[in-house]
Design an enzyme around this catalytic site. Sequence first.
Site, mmCIF file in Angstrom:
data_model
loop_
_atom_site.group_PDB
_atom_site.id
_atom_site.type_symbol
_atom_site.label_atom_id
_atom_site.label_comp_id
_atom_site.label_asym_id
_atom_site.label_seq_id
_atom_site.Cartn_x
_atom_site.Cartn_y
_atom_site.Cartn_z
ATOM 1 C CG HIS A 186 36.367 60.495 54.824
ATOM 2 N ND1 HIS A 186 37.132 60.028 53.608
ATOM 3 C CD2 HIS A 186 35.405 61.314 54.112
ATOM 4 C CE1 HIS A 186 36.784 60.530 52.727
ATOM 5 N NE2 HIS A 186 35.759 61.080 52.803
ATOM 6 C CB CYS A 481 64.792 59.957 58.896
ATOM 7 S SG CYS A 481 64.963 58.269 59.608
#
Lengths: 556, 85
Positions: A186, A481
């Site tokens: 986090h 990509c």
Amino acid sequence: MEVLTGAGVSPGAGYGPAYLLRADVPEPAAGSRHGGDPVGEVARVEAAVERVAADLEERGETAGGEARDVLGAQALMARDPALASEVADLIAAGTSGERAVYEAFMRYRDTLAQAAGYLAERVADLDDVRDRVIAELLGLPSPGLPGDASEPYVLVARDLAPADTALLTKEVVAAFVTEQGGPTSHTAIIARALGVPAVVACAGATIIVNGTPVLVDGTTGMVALVPSEEEVSAALRSARDRESVLTSATGPGATADGHPVALLANVGGPGDLADAVSRGAEGVGLYRTEFLFLDRGQGPSEEEQEAAYREVLEAFPGRPVVVRVLDSGADKPLGFLPPTAEQPNPALGERGIRVFRTFTDVMVGQLRALARAAEGTEARLQVMAPMVATAAEARWFADACRAAGLPSAGVMIEIPAAALRAGELAAEADFFSIGTNDLAQYAFAADRQLGALTEFQDPWQPVLLDLVAMTAAADVPCGVCGEAGSDPAMACVLVGLGVDSLSMGAPALPWVRAALARHTLAQCRAAATAARAATTAEEARAAAREHLPGLADLAL
Amino acid sequence: MPERKVIVESEVGLHARPAARFVQTAAKAPIDVTVAKPGGTPVNAKSILSILALDVRHGEAIVIHADGDGAEQLLDELAAIVSTS
């Protein structure tokens, strides 16, 4: 100057006095008992729980977004009736309120901690709720951070919970340092979102004394205590230099000698568009359309699809927008299609274009919606299919695109069979886009989800570079990509291998643009040749870097 | 006693946002509600921790029980939360 070291997870340098987030709430002593009024004790706990839950909800409402969900779930944990009844039972047996809360929480904690992934990550949230309730009961200062400060502080903690960080801004926090956590913790996520430097997994961080001047380098992972003035200004200067290198690289992607390389963004939904535009994406190289289809009992109508496609096309007038048709499979099943037979190896099963052999109408509907969305917009719509293995599949897809009125039909190259016969596929397709993650998975027969096999996912594996070179040599425009394109050094190598465009998550765009602008096409080619001549990923990486001196300017 | 057997369609299973919505909806009702995996021990549907600990994944079935006034309507609401999303 004392120096601690951790893992840099959010770049930049920050300096300020340490603010140590409250030491851990002490564990209430085992066997501690209340004064003999169980009813009063339960009421005292209930009141504390309600204050904590209400505070969490309020912080969530103020912060909004994802924090609101996380803090709302924490409020639900605080008010959990099963937990409350365990607390009440313990209190009835004489246990003090604080200890009862501690023990009841720990029972659930053990259950969650034994699970993997999502549940294990909720343990930190649960611990945070427990500590807040106990702090409330003990009359300890309500945990939280100064929302304003005379000067920005360096926030030091064992680990940070969403409730701690929801209201922080760049103006009050100079840097984050935590003792625990990893690159996806986090703390790392919030730091990158705020643009604040952060170092995690920094052993000894919590013995830093409140108020100690701390210098943090979120690129190298250095945490210096009581640095000299010269050290501070040198560190801040080099961070600024790096920043200015990044911001000075603007405009279309190109090598130092002007060889153009289109720098495009990978987009997973309309929410990613603003970031892509602001970081100078020259178009979209991969528009994933799964978000429209997953998680629903009924497929999206063509009208709904058309609106979603138009939104991305309108964001890039005159630019290429490469849309990948739905990439579903046994691991990403669609609720509105009948379930397929059990597939023991989903990655090797009916995925991507293979699904459309059975459910052709889903593909045709998507192509029709795309063609209509392109009407009246100025973007250059290109459509591509995932998991194409053969020229026959490429032709089948291209025919369907032409029938729908779409001018440009390409294929993703993510299966070695397609790379090895790229010349044949090029005769059927208008362009290629290499998906390096799956290409590595299939080249090494190594499941990309398995942590034990991550070495095979390293895009520097020379065999992967060989497959890219074979693909890029075919006679159609070729992009990349996959994750590989977002590594600035690898981006130079890919260009050296003959790749024409690179598509990546928007945050990587400035770094790749700056890296390309510092090297000539000849240098990129020399780096590519050297990397392919190596036998291991490490050797390839080292060999390529010898030809890419400009990476040093970027502190890479 | 009224019950519903439903397949959990949300990608994240009965976790995160769907779990929170499920528990919030159950908690508003004045009657008892339980959730179980087929053949498993039922847990209190108003308890987020019990629901999380059940660890229901995408595509798994759950059985929701409710008893009392408005049970049918509540079960419909709860079934809708897990079977869409």
